[in-house]
Each structure stands twice: as structure tokens, then as C-alpha cells.
Design a protein around this motif. Sequence first.
Motif, short mmCIF file in Angstrom:
data_model
loop_
_atom_site.label_atom_id
_atom_site.label_comp_id
_atom_site.label_asym_id
_atom_site.label_seq_id
_atom_site.Cartn_x
_atom_site.Cartn_y
_atom_site.Cartn_z
N VAL A 1 0.95 -0.99 0.10
CA VAL A 1 0.00 0.00 -0.02
C VAL A 1 0.88 1.16 -0.13
N ARG A 2 1.88 1.40 0.67
CA ARG A 2 2.71 2.61 0.88
C ARG A 2 3.41 2.95 -0.31
N LEU A 3 3.88 1.88 -0.86
CA LEU A 3 4.71 1.94 -2.24
C LEU A 3 3.82 2.56 -3.32
N ALA A 4 2.68 1.80 -3.17
CA ALA A 4 1.72 2.41 -4.42
C ALA A 4 1.36 3.62 -4.18
N VAL A 5 1.06 4.26 -2.92
CA VAL A 5 0.50 5.63 -2.87
C VAL A 5 1.50 6.39 -3.13
N ARG A 6 2.88 6.12 -2.60
CA ARG A 6 3.87 7.03 -2.92
C ARG A 6 4.13 7.40 -4.42
N GLN A 7 3.90 6.31 -5.15
CA GLN A 7 4.17 6.56 -6.73
C GLN A 7 2.77 6.97 -7.35
N LEU A 8 1.88 7.04 -6.66
CA LEU A 8 0.53 7.55 -7.28
C LEU A 8 0.49 9.08 -7.94
N PRO A 9 0.18 9.18 -9.04
CA PRO A 9 0.06 10.51 -9.62
C PRO A 9 -0.80 11.33 -8.73
N VAL A 10 -0.34 12.62 -8.61
CA VAL A 10 -1.14 13.53 -7.62
C VAL A 10 -2.41 13.92 -7.81
N VAL A 11 -2.63 13.60 -9.18
CA VAL A 11 -4.05 14.10 -9.91
C VAL A 11 -5.09 12.97 -9.42
N TYR A 12 -4.59 11.86 -8.93
CA TYR A 12 -5.72 10.74 -8.38
C TYR A 12 -5.62 10.91 -6.87
N VAL A 13 -5.03 11.78 -6.32
CA VAL A 13 -4.88 11.63 -4.78
C VAL A 13 -6.11 12.09 -4.35
#
Length: 879
Positions: free
Chosen positions: A776-788
Motif C-alpha cells: 500500500v505505502r509503495l503504491a500510494v507514494r508513486q501514485l500521480p497527484v491528480v488521483y490523490v
Amino acid sequence: MKANYKFSNICGTVYRQGNVLFTPDGNSLLSPVGNRVSVFDLVNNKSRTLPVENRKNIAAIALSPDANVLVTVDEDGRSLLVNFHRGVVLHHFNFQKPVKDIQFSPDGKQAYSYIAVTHDAHVQVWRTPNHLVREFAPFVLHRTYTGHHDEVLSIRWSPDSKCFITTSRDMTARLFTLDPLEGFRPKTFAGHRDAVLGAYFSQNGRSIYTVSRDGAVFTWKAKVTEADMDSDDDQTPIPIASSSKNAADTIAATRWGVHDRHYFNLPNTKVVSTTFHPPSNLLVVGFSTGVFGLWELPAFTNIHTLSISQEKISSVAISPSGEWLAFGARKLGQLLVWEWQSESYILKQQGHYFDMNTLAYAPDGQTIATGGDDGKLKVWSVHTGFCFVTFSEHSAPIMDVAFAKHGSVLFSASLDGTVRAYDLVRYRNFRTFTSPSPAQFSALAVDPSGEVVAAGSTDSFEVFLWSVQTGKLLDILAGHEAPVSSLAFSPTGANQLASGSWDRTVRIWNVFGRSRAVEPLTLSSDVLSLAFRPDGNELAASTLNGQITFFDVRESKQTNVIDGRKDVSGGRKADDRVAAANSASGKAYTSLAYTADGSCVLAGGNSKYVVLYDVREGEGVLVKKFQISENLSLDGTEEFLDSRKVNSAGINTDLIDDRGDASDLEDRMDTSLPGATRGAGDMSVRRYRQEARTKCVRFSPTGRAWAGASTEGLLIYSLDDTLAFDPFDLTIDLTPQAVLDVLADSEYLKALVLAFRLNEKPLIRCVYERIPRGDVRLAVRQLPVVYVPALLRFVAEHLEKSPHLEFDLIWVQAVLMAHGRFLRDRSGEHAPVLRSVQKALGDVSGSTSSLCDENTSTLLYLIDQSKVKHGVDCETMQN
């Protein structure tokens, strides 16, 4: 400043005219609202308005049995074929004549589905492919059915879609088959003494029920022949059709005759609307007096009768399960859903009876208060779109409303001479402010501290100030020589109150200062509205000549002028003698609102346009024009004169009063006195048409939306986030199966992004729940900010419903740790998302703590009981 605001919802109107209907699952209700359709989710208590518009007010709607396709037909017979789930127009079509009823065939298993439409005295059946056929040829005419001698009013299909029955003003019903049958001639059901409003098949097809306008219900069954009379069982009619034929052939070949006649026997009452639920044999009838009744057929047993409105019930519908009844009252704009078994309201909503004059956002941006000509003050939830409280204390039109800074107190000013304060915690009017001599109040402002409320008068030309705590009059500010049109307190708490008047001046008062000397700021025309910039250093004033003038508050000098008459002009009235481009007379901004950062001004007025200006650094650049409505039923929306509406005498047919041509007597009669009707113009005028205009515009405190009080209702426009560019937009094979394939390959980040691109909640939930907690932490860290923001909003919704508490908390912690700075820098933009997360976490914390307290109490009780039992055992052993 973002300007990509898109239409989001209509809150202030719930029903206008036409038929209401339930979705096949019974969870949602569709209601025509002007030239749009609103969808009310009765299970989740939410509403949304489809982003498609008809040319005029909608007269009839129909939803396909699989709930994929919606057909909306306006008053002229022009229709839209709409993808119901996506809200996208698939096809435009013109039926050429006004449509009274439109029905999809209920059997969706065929390769083609059929739509039956009333066409004056005829019926047309059109064929359209269903979603299983890989072609699209919408509205192919199957057949035209004739036989009625007057306008057809309703259509009902048989359960197998092989035949249908129609009713007409010629006091008959007729039975038609979809395809020609050998030796079949359409059956006529005659005997009623008034227009037949509805005809229905029973569940087994052995009975037909017809309901007429004068309150008669006929039961039709197969005629009993002499041979049947000689048989032992002479009570059961035997259809003539042989057993080898299907049900449609049986219905078509039966010789139908009247079996029973029943009457409602309500004096001076007409049946207005009716519907039938075959599985439970329930007949629902709406009457002209606002009473509805529920009868069980064929015994005609009255189960329920209730008065739910003061006006006639225009439309009724029953849910597929038969539990909920929906009613629409056109004149009051009322929409009701009634559960008849428990005798309780599932939904009870009503818009403003007359025009909506003003609105105000609560400081948290979650609620909107509106005031109207009907004297009602309504508070709407932005999230659900529903009105949750109505205050009726005022006895005259409400001209202005305002929230206190903390949001729990709401103020309203009315022409009845009172300013009222309402407690939104206990929902009561706790303070009423009046002037020493009677005065009508047209403007209102509340001090940023919430301690002082000010109101401007239209007849004494004074500004009154009261203390909210004591209710006492603090001061009267005199100096204006014409009605006070607008008031605004400085938002910085500098004790400055600006007042605008029709005397062409703006005055800035030092409310708590000793000196009353005020130098007026002179303008070239009557002042209509005022607005302070959020930093309090600039004041904007709109005037009757279409200009917006800006003043530096500290130096009391004019800094800029925007000539907005050309921007706000557009749309010609039916009686205009000039083109829309030259029809700028009377076009002015009646309401102004600054954005949260003070960079732009939103202006609305006597036009179909709402305009957004960029006013930074003394500029006045037009950023965007929003057209509030394309509804040609309203005056001022057409751009060019339609020569087809001009008769041989050169008169526009829209200006001809055709009320006397109505087919029903009560629709032709006009019992009102000239000049006695509020809100809809003077009835002594030959004809009155509503005009497209916006009386008030306000920005949400979050900056993510703005609302306008318009002729169509309370329109809400919110930011459109779908315009963010992402390389995944360029892939052509973006499908749900592709997402599942990527997920199966353990590419969790890519699967999550693809799921958000498709924006299908079940798919997002599937990907979300299958990501291992360690990744989870790795996927969230690399997620583009437009989807945050979208991810955070989804996690908040998931947290409220899912049992996976720890898993959701891991996601929330990971998002806030990885993107906390991004969210903090844009806290105003993402305030609603953060607020929803806070609410979800608060609910979880509350439920967890209460569960822990309950468990602690239970454990303590068990320990005490074990001690008592141990003590009793010891005493027993000693004895």
C-alpha cells in the motif's frame, strides 16, 4: 483561478410537469425538472440532475427495462435518446406532435425493443435495438395504429409485449397487437362517460381494467357464451383461444365484455392520474383535490386514502415491488414518495412556489439557504441535493439571506417588515428584528463577528442595525435618498458597512465610530448590488446601466470600470422588436460575488448568462460565460426570431393566450382576480411567460463550486476534474478486462490508475481490496497527484461501509504521509475531501470507543458475577 465549472445539480426544484417513474430496481425515482431530468436515490438519500437538456419543458419520459436508455420528450414532441448511466445524448428525434405518453415494451429478451408513442389520435410504435445488438439505428417506425377519434392519453403493454391497450379522450380504450394477426381487428372498450385515463392488464392477462376521468372503474373479462352457461362451472370465463396459442393470441382472440362497474363516488372531484401494479393488483388514483387512493382489484377494496396536497396530483407511479408510491403535484412543485404499508414518507420535497430571490452558502460550503417570493426560507444540503428544513415565519417575499460566520445562525430579511434569526441546531426562529416604524427590508448584511445585523429599507431609505444578542435596535443610518438595494460588511472586521442605493450612490459607514460624516461615492446609474473583495480593500458595485465599478476602500476612489452590457446581453423575448445582439436594454447585473482569492468576480442578472471576470491588477477580462438554461419555454433564451411562430397577422404565436383552448374545463377556467397573483405576473395581462434570469449568485467558501438562484431553480456548478491530462487517456484498449489482467500480473499501481481512469466504483473497489497491505505505502507514494483526491474520497466512502477497518486506516495514513504537503498547499481546493475523511474517521472513532466502553462494561459485569458465584461456592463448601 480555475474556470472549468460544469453544471452539477439542481436543488431548488424537484418537479415541474410530466410523469414521474421508478427505475427497474425501485431504488431511484426520475422526475422532470423543466427541460432536465433529476434522479432521486431513495436508498442513499441523494439526488443528481442529468447534464442533458431538451429544447423545452419535458412532457413525458420513459426508461428502458434494463435501465440503460432514457427517452425524454418535450412539449413540442422533440425527444432525446440518452444513455441513462453516463448522461450522454445518443440521438435527437422529432415526433412532430405533442406526446401524452411513451412506453417501452417490457420484454427485453427480444433482439429489438419497441417504444409506443401517442401521436394525437394515433399511436406509433418505433423499434430500437437493445444493447446486445451491435448496430444502432434509433427510431425505426414499426407501425402506425389508428382507430381513435380523439387524442390518445395513455398506452400500456401486455407482459409479453405482443399487444398493447390505449385510452383516449373519445371515452374508449382500444386493444392492438404489435404484429398483424390473421382475422384480428382492434378491440374497442366502450361504455365510459368521460375520457378514459388508464387501461391495464391483470397479471394473468384474463382481466382488463379501465379508469375514466369521472371516477368509474370497469373490469373487463371474456364474455361467457351459452355453452359456457350450460357447463357446471359458470363462474369462470373461458377464453375462446385454444391452448396451443400463446398469451398474446389469447388476449387478442378473447371477446371482451364488462364484468363489473365500480365508482369512487367523490363529489366535485375528477380523476387526474392513475397507475396499476399487476403483481399485487393495486390501483393507485390521484384526484383533482390532492387526495390519492389505493384500491385492490378486482374486489375494488379501498386500502388507503390520504390527502397529500392542496392541488391536483399530476402524476403517480408505483415501485416495482409495490411498496412505494410516488406523486408529483405540478402547481406546487411537490414530489412525494409514500410507503403505504407503514404509512410514512420516504421522500417529501417541495421547491419554492414562486420565484427564488436569494441564496447564501454556509461557511463550511455544505448547505445553502434560499429565500423566495412565497415567503419560505429553505435550507438545502449540497451533498444530497435535498431540502432538510423549511421556515415559514415570513408573510411576504424574502429578499436577502445571510449566514453568521460560525454557520449555526441564519438571517433573513423580508418585505413583511421583519428581519429574523434562525437557530440551525434547534431549527427555530429565536429572534425577530423590527424597525420603530414599519419598513420593507430589501437588503441584509451580518457583521463578521456575528454580533450585529444590518438591513436596508425600500421605503424609508434608511439602514437599521440591531444587536443579535439582545435584539435591540442599535442605530439608524440615514442619508440615502432612494431605496437601499444592497448591503455588505467588510470581511476583515474593520467595522465598515457599505450600502448601495437607487440614488446612484455608494456609502461606506464606520459603524462603531463617533462620526456619521460619510462621503458618498457617486455612480452614473442606480446601484443594484455590492461585493467586498475578501481582503476588504476593494469594493465592486453593479449598476443599472450594465457596468461594474470598482473602488479602493482605503482611498475612496474609483479604480476600474467594466462595461458588461454587451457581455450580459443575449436572448430575445417573444415581444422584442430588435435582434438579441442589439437587445441590451434592461440587461444589468443584479448580483456580484468574489472568488475566495479575490482574483475573479462572478456576475449574474437579467439575462440567461452568468459571467466570470478576471479583475486582477485593474483588468476586467471576460474569462467565461455560463448559460443557465437552453429551455425555449422560458422567455429570453432564443437568439433569433423563429419565423415559423409568426402568423399571417405578423403576431408571434407565443404571445397569444391559448388557455381558453384547453380541453378540460378546470384548465380553461381562471378564477383568480386580476393583480391578485404573486410571483407569476399580473393575471390581467393576456399572457405571462417566465423569463430566464439569475437573481443571485454566490461562490462556495471552498471555491470548488458556485450556485445561482435562477428561474429554473437553484443551479449548482462545480469544478470539472476530468480535464486533467494523463498519458493513460491515450490508450484505446482501456477496458475493465484490461484492468483485471494488469491486476492479475501484480502491477498494482498501474491497475489502480487504470481503474480511476475508468471511474467505475465496483472496479476501483476490486483493485483497492486486492492490493496487499505491504504494497500500500509503495503504491500510494508513486501514485500521480491528480488521483490523490479521488483516492482519498474513495477511501473515506469505503471506511463508512467496509468491515476492513485496519486496512482502510493503513490507506489513509499512507496517503496523508506521502501527499500531506500537496493536500495542505491546496487545502481550500480539497477541503470537501478532507472533511469527508475527517467525518469518516470521527465516525469510526466514535463507534470504536462506544464498542470498547460496552465491552468493558460487559467484562466488568462478568467478573463481578464470577466473584459473586465464587463467594457463594465458598460459603456452600464451608457449610
